[in-house]
Design an enzyme around this catalytic site. Structure first.
Site, short mmCIF file in Angstrom:
data_model
loop_
_atom_site.label_atom_id
_atom_site.label_comp_id
_atom_site.label_asym_id
_atom_site.label_seq_id
_atom_site.Cartn_x
_atom_site.Cartn_y
_atom_site.Cartn_z
N CYS A 2 21.73 22.86 26.94
CA CYS A 2 21.51 23.36 28.36
C CYS A 2 20.92 24.72 28.43
O CYS A 2 21.09 25.52 26.98
CB CYS A 2 22.78 23.32 29.45
SG CYS A 2 23.69 21.67 29.32
N ARG A 27 15.51 23.13 27.57
CA ARG A 27 16.58 22.73 27.11
C ARG A 27 17.30 22.09 27.86
O ARG A 27 18.60 21.56 27.50
CB ARG A 27 17.37 24.44 26.87
CG ARG A 27 16.65 25.27 25.70
CD ARG A 27 17.47 26.43 25.29
NE ARG A 27 17.17 26.98 24.30
CZ ARG A 27 17.55 26.81 23.04
NH1 ARG A 27 18.45 25.76 22.76
NH2 ARG A 27 16.98 27.30 21.86
N TRP A 75 21.47 19.40 30.70
CA TRP A 75 21.19 18.29 30.12
C TRP A 75 22.42 17.78 30.20
O TRP A 75 23.15 18.06 29.52
CB TRP A 75 20.63 18.46 28.57
CG TRP A 75 20.19 17.35 28.23
CD1 TRP A 75 18.79 16.70 28.39
CD2 TRP A 75 20.71 16.61 27.33
NE1 TRP A 75 18.84 15.43 27.39
CE2 TRP A 75 19.96 15.38 26.81
CE3 TRP A 75 22.18 16.55 26.56
CZ2 TRP A 75 20.32 14.44 25.79
CZ3 TRP A 75 22.49 15.64 25.80
CH2 TRP A 75 21.95 14.41 25.28
N ASN A 101 27.50 26.00 28.59
CA ASN A 101 26.85 24.87 27.58
C ASN A 101 27.94 24.54 26.74
O ASN A 101 28.89 25.24 26.10
CB ASN A 101 25.87 25.59 26.67
CG ASN A 101 24.55 26.18 27.79
OD1 ASN A 101 24.61 25.62 28.83
ND2 ASN A 101 23.83 26.69 27.22
N GLY A 102 27.82 23.28 25.92
CA GLY A 102 28.81 22.85 25.07
C GLY A 102 29.74 21.58 25.89
O GLY A 102 29.41 21.12 26.73
N GLU A 512 7.66 10.74 10.67
CA GLU A 512 7.27 11.98 11.83
C GLU A 512 6.21 11.59 12.71
O GLU A 512 6.23 11.73 13.88
CB GLU A 512 7.29 13.43 10.98
CG GLU A 512 6.81 14.30 11.85
CD GLU A 512 8.03 14.65 12.85
OE1 GLU A 512 7.83 15.57 13.76
OE2 GLU A 512 8.93 14.21 12.66
N LYS A 516 6.80 11.27 16.67
CA LYS A 516 6.25 11.88 17.89
C LYS A 516 5.70 11.10 18.69
O LYS A 516 5.89 11.47 20.25
CB LYS A 516 4.84 12.59 17.20
CG LYS A 516 5.66 13.89 16.29
CD LYS A 516 5.78 14.93 16.99
CE LYS A 516 6.85 15.75 16.75
NZ LYS A 516 8.18 15.24 16.30
N GLU A 519 8.90 9.94 20.89
CA GLU A 519 9.43 11.13 21.79
C GLU A 519 8.81 11.26 23.22
O GLU A 519 9.48 11.45 24.07
CB GLU A 519 9.53 12.36 20.88
CG GLU A 519 10.50 12.51 19.92
CD GLU A 519 10.43 13.81 19.31
OE1 GLU A 519 11.59 14.43 18.97
OE2 GLU A 519 9.33 13.96 18.83
N HIS A 535 8.90 -6.99 2.80
CA HIS A 535 10.20 -7.04 2.84
C HIS A 535 11.06 -7.50 4.15
O HIS A 535 12.04 -7.14 4.30
CB HIS A 535 11.25 -6.21 2.04
CG HIS A 535 10.68 -5.85 0.61
ND1 HIS A 535 11.10 -6.63 -0.41
CD2 HIS A 535 9.85 -4.87 0.21
CE1 HIS A 535 10.45 -6.53 -1.71
NE2 HIS A 535 9.75 -5.38 -1.24
N LYS A 634 15.48 20.40 23.80
CA LYS A 634 14.95 21.14 22.40
C LYS A 634 15.86 21.23 21.43
O LYS A 634 15.57 20.86 20.15
CB LYS A 634 14.26 22.39 22.95
CG LYS A 634 13.67 23.27 21.68
CD LYS A 634 12.53 22.28 21.35
CE LYS A 634 11.86 23.07 20.36
NZ LYS A 634 10.57 22.22 19.40
#
Length: 639
Positions: A2, A27, A75, A101-102, A512, A516, A519, A535, A634
């Site tokens: 947050c 955030r 968030w 936050n936390g 990656e 992307k 996301e 496989h 983020k």
């Protein structure tokens, strides 16, 4: 996750808080709110949803006035996104407001105690429990009428000079300290109270908080982006620091020490660096900035005469670096993919065994670390909770920790034994782009540096260094293909599944590239080693599932082509990422994107750029909010 912003001074607080929250929305964007002190009144406004759709509209109809306030963009962790779960939260008396936050891990036990004492709660968050706990201690201090006794701290005078530590003597600060001594978990918080109209109390443990030093005004924030428009001077709080902030002064004490270490730092980026400008999205802006960020990562670090890379912050002698027997790299998310590339680079150039660990697993298994093992941690923000925990665990066990981070003054940067800054500038887009490329660049330099201390021959090292110097112009050439990549992306934008395949050091790039895409577009995408397809995963591919092959003309080219042939034989759609001049690739792929020719070990830096643009344009074509993808924020500052 947050965002926190606080202001105390002579200006109207609400516009500063609202603009700061907009800068912090990457955030957290489930909800937003603020609390402002208007003389004896504590005014709270908060709303579920994005800031401009919720809080900003609410303030248009219900404005607030005052010169002191705190704000928060959320968030969700404890409690679903809802108006009542939005911050700020009030204590039982309604006189104290808290943003946090936390995660308060023992909030349930604390809540039961408070309920037994008669407290009633309006939300399902751990933060409201913290607010009530602070309020309870504040009321106890008032009832006892005992002058608070607070340990010595550091003080910053209004002119920015550090003064001799002294007791702060404030009752609200004492109440916050008393409450935090009962708390188990992580926090970055800001607190205001009706009884103190020119005061903010802030504290941190595991979640970043900085204090901005202004002229007759001061700021509190979880991220420098929120306050860079107002000041360049900041104080980074350490774990267990509690700060008392007024317009004229900053007093800091530490709950775990007799004195607090207070140092003023200067922000190395400007307000312009943190704005979107003419670009449609921050992500696009940051992709286009990559030639410059690679230049910044290289600047002053290349010594062609000695055929090596130079670093000023490793804090290890040449003999100590030669004595490294093993490197463990700990990282999460995109940084973990960069770490996988780093494994190839360091083992190839320095011949040092490398193991890549998920940072969140490192602390929870008994990973054997030999005497001469070094832990290398990667984090764009320098605040990633899992990575920070891995670093502290390695240090506890007596091992040296080096860090590669982007944010100067971040916790990982301050607590590591040495490290390297990316100098990529602020990255606002939730999906990391330029920080990833900068990390790969720095890892290449580090591999050369370690290699030259061992057996890496000067001609080969010099060749790689020259290849690095050529990268900015080569990336510019890739970026010039943006219109063609946009057209290509539209062709595949309606697909619901993708596979990304590569071999060697292209395998992490496949991972990656898939990340992307998933996301920001919400398309299911998987990255695999191309050799692994036969496989099992090949069973999932069908005519509606495009496969992106990362197949530059490197040492694994022929092997990857043979893997590609399995897909081609079934006439399923193939998108190839190939080297310019590869005429044969068009015969086996339906679509092709190109990168310039470079050395094998440098292809990862080039190959990711078109994949970033490919993902970006697909997401835009699907109408997704590229900079604020659902459920993501983020920086992951909680476990």
């Amino acid at each position: 996750m947050c965002g926190i912003i606080g202001y105390v001074g002579k200006k109207a607080a609400s516009p500063i808080l609202l603009e700061g929250l907009r800068r912090l929305e990457y955030r957290g964007y489930d909800s937003a709110g603020l609390a402002v002190l208007d003389n004896a009144d504590l005014l709270v406004r908060k709303k579920k949803g994005r800031i401009d759709e919720g809080l900003a509209r609410l303030l248009d109809t219900e404005p607030v006035a005052g010169n002191v306030g705190i704000g928060h963009t959320r968030w969700a962790t404890h409690g679903m996104p809802a108006d009542e779960n939005s911050h700020p939260h009030l204590d039982g008396s309604g006189k104290i407001a808290v943003v946090h936050n936390g995660v308060i891990e023992n909030y349930e036990a604390l809540k039961q105690q408070l309920v037994k004492a008669g407290h009633k709660f309006q939300s399902t968050t751990d933060t409201e429990v913290l607010a009530h706990l602070i309020g309870s201690h504040y009321e106890a201090l008032q009832s006892a009428r005992v002058a608070p006794r607070i340990g010595a701290g550091g003080r910053i005078h209004k002119n920015g000079a550090a003064e001799t530590p002294h007791p702060t003597g404030d009752m609200l600060t004492q109440a916050v300290c008393n409450a935090l001594r009962e708390v188990i978990g992580t926090y970055g918080l800001a607190v205001i109270c009706q009884d103190f109209p020119n005061l903010i109390v802030s504290a941190r443990r595991g979640s970043p908080i900085i204090v901005g030093i202004g002229q007759d005004e001061n700021f509190v924030a979880s991220d420098a982006n929120a306050i860079v428009a107002y000041t360049k001077k900041v104080v980074y709080l350490n774990d267990y620091d509690v700060a008392t902030v007024t317009p004229e002064r900053l007093d800091v004490q530490n709950l775990g020490a007799d004195t607090a270490n207070v140092q003023i730092s200067n922000l190395e980026f400007s307000q312009e660096d943190a704005v979107r400008g003419k670009h449609a999205h921050f992500m696009l802006k940051e992709i286009l900035e990559q030639p410059r960020t690679v230049q910044n990562a290289l600047r002053g670090r290349i010594d062609l005469e000695a055929a090596t890379a130079k670093f000023g912050g490793l804090n290890m002698t040449a003999a100590e670096l030669r004595g490294i027997d093993r490197i463990v790299i700990a990282a999460s998310g995109t940084s973990w993919h960069a770490a996988l590339v780093g494994e190839y680079l360091i083992e190839e150039l320095a011949q040092i065994p490398v193991e890549v660990e998920f940072a969140h697993e490192f602390c929870y298994r008994n990973c054997p670390l030999e005497k001469n093992t070094v832990l290398l941690v990667l984090s764009q923000s320098g605040e990633t909770a899992d990575t920070l925990a891995a670093m502290r665990e390695a240090k506890r066990r007596g091992h040296r920790v080096l860090a590669i981070v982007n944010v100067v003054g971040s916790t990982i940067a301050r607590e590591s034994d040495g490290g390297i800054y990316l100098h990529a500038g602020p990255e606002i887009g939730v999906a990391s782009t330029k920080a990833f490329v900068s990390t790969l660049t720095v890892l290449t330099l580090l591999a050369i540096h370690l290699g030259r201390l061992r057996q890496l021959a000067a001609p080969r090292a010099r060749e790689i260094l020259r290849g690095l110097e050529a990268l900015p112009k080569q990336i510019e050439k890739i970026l010039s293909q943006n219109p063609a990549l946009k057209t290509l992306a539209k062709k595949y934008a309606q697909s619901e599944d993708f596979f990304f395949l590569g071999r060697g050091c292209m395998f992490p790039i496949a991972l990656e590239g898939a990340l992307k895409l998933k996301e920001i577009s919400y398309i299911h995408a998987e990255g695999y080693s191309a050799a692994e397809m036969k496989h099992g995963p090949i069973a999932l591919i069908d005519p509606q599932t495009p496969t992106v092959f990362v197949v530059p003309q490197d040492a694994m080219y022929e092997k990857t082509l043979s893997n590609l042939a399995m897909i081609r034989a079934r006439k399923w759609p193939i998108v190839a990422l190939a080297t310019e001049g590869d005429k044969g690739i068009k015969r086996v792929a339906d679509s092709v994107m190109y990168v310039p020719k470079t050395l094998d070990l440098l292809y990862p830096i080039l190959a990711i750029v078109p994949l970033q643009l490919f993902a970006y344009h697909i997401a835009v074509a699907r109408g997704c909010d590229v900079d604020k993808p659902r459920n993501l924020a983020k920086s992951v500052t909680v476990e």
